[in-house]
Scaffold this active site. Structure first.
Site, mmCIF file in Angstrom:
data_model
loop_
_atom_site.group_PDB
_atom_site.id
_atom_site.type_symbol
_atom_site.label_atom_id
_atom_site.label_comp_id
_atom_site.label_asym_id
_atom_site.label_seq_id
_atom_site.Cartn_x
_atom_site.Cartn_y
_atom_site.Cartn_z
ATOM 1 N N HIS A 110 -0.852 6.630 6.009
ATOM 2 C CA HIS A 110 -0.273 6.298 4.704
ATOM 3 C C HIS A 110 0.104 7.583 3.969
ATOM 4 O O HIS A 110 -0.412 8.659 4.281
ATOM 5 C CB HIS A 110 -1.269 5.495 3.850
ATOM 6 C CG HIS A 110 -1.252 4.028 4.132
ATOM 7 N ND1 HIS A 110 -1.736 3.497 5.294
ATOM 8 C CD2 HIS A 110 -0.793 2.980 3.393
ATOM 9 C CE1 HIS A 110 -1.590 2.175 5.260
ATOM 10 N NE2 HIS A 110 -1.016 1.834 4.119
ATOM 11 N N SER A 147 0.807 -1.220 0.000
ATOM 12 C CA SER A 147 0.000 0.000 0.000
ATOM 13 C C SER A 147 0.841 1.272 0.000
ATOM 14 O O SER A 147 0.385 2.310 -0.498
ATOM 15 C CB SER A 147 -0.943 0.010 1.209
ATOM 16 O OG SER A 147 -0.213 -0.099 2.420
#
Length: 307
Positions: A267, A51
């Site tokens: 993230h 990711s």
């Protein structure tokens, strides 16, 4: 580093072609009835990763396949744009581990996607690989540590060290499939502050200390595995200092909330992806790119995946 000859040659050809055009040399556009083709580097580029390479919830998601939550503005897309590649295959997938390089992966939506290494062929010139944090559930465990739950630092540290062997194996498998390719292992940026804390994190600094230590060991493990197999390592830990989740307007990573269009919790945001692409581009070319706000690789170079 493996494969530097062919990659250097393709980049060199791009420079020569561009110089000739700028100098007013003859081109196909000078001939009646012909249109000058777009000059590209001739690089066949494949991106592998999890990711932190795929970029879940950054801008528009690609649908090939939907379950990978792969952004059109992740760092592989910026690289494909800035390097003017001949072909660009992105098989990065959120939640991927190194085992998903070799076997079928079940994605978030329950569907499956094939081994990432299937994208690498003898024609591949450039490979980036950014993964290892999901192996042994390291990343999930670090998030639980950050939330104030008991943190098994010794166990996490031992697991992080094991990633070196997995990355070494991965790079060797890549170079078996693409002997002439240049391979770049991309490290993880700082997510949490190495000193202090902030409201976005919500826990005291002493809780974050062990988390930062494990993250440092993980990146060291990625470097060790890359170098053992002859790949280059791109260090994001050093350049991301001061851009963690507590850096407010300078943060390259999102906070603890899911923000569709911005990023998944903890993230990289689009500015973080740009920052990674700048570092990888510099490692490949020795130069700085002409940075763009968003990634716009030529649609004709994009190789769509099944799904």
């Amino acid at each position: 580093m493996r494969g530097t000859g062919r990659l250097a040659a393709t980049l060199g050809a791009l420079v020569l072609a561009t110089t000739a055009c700028e100098a007013g040399g003859a081109s196909e556009a000078d001939l009646p009835g012909l249109v000058e083709p777009e000059v590209n580097s001739g690089i066949n580029y494949v991106a592998l990763g999890d990711s932190f390479s795929a970029g879940p919830f950054i801008g528009t998601m690609r649908s090939d396949p939907e379950g990978c939550a792969r952004s059109r503005d992740n760092y592989p897309a910026f690289l494909a744009d800035w390097l003017d590649v001949k072909s660009y295959t992105d098989v990065t997938c959120s939640a991927a581990t190194t085992t998903d390089l070799y076997g079928t992966m079940t994605m978030f939506n329950g569907a499956t996607t094939g081994p990432q290494l299937d994208a690498v062929t003898s024609e591949t010139d450039l490979v980036t690989i950014g993964m290892g944090g999901n192996d042994f559930r390291i990343y999930d465990s670090l998030i639980r540590c950050q939330s104030g739950q008991p943190c098994a630092v010794d166990e996490l540290t031992a697991d992080a060290r094991k990633v070196a062997g997995r990355i070494e194996k991965a790079v060797r498998r890549i170079t078996e499939a693409a002997p002439a390719a240049s391979v770049y292992v991309v490290g993880y940026p700082d997510i949490l502050p190495t000193e202090g804390t902030c409201r976005a994190v919500g826990v005291p600094a002493d809780v974050l200390g062990p988390v930062a230590e494990v993250a440092e060991v993980l990146n060291a493990s990625l470097r060790r595995g890359a170098e053992a197999a002859g790949a280059s390592y791109v260090d994001m830990e050093a350049v991301s200092e001061g851009h963690d989740v507590c850096a407010k307007g300078r943060a390259w990573v999102n906070g603890p909330q899911l923000r569709p269009g911005v990023a998944a919790p903890f993230h990289p945001k689009v500015n973080g992806m740009r920052a990674v692409a700048v570092e990888v581009y510099g490692e490949i070319t020795g130069e700085e790119p002409e940075v763009t706000e968003y990634a716009e690789p030529d649609p004709d170079v994009l190789v769509l995946n099944e799904g």
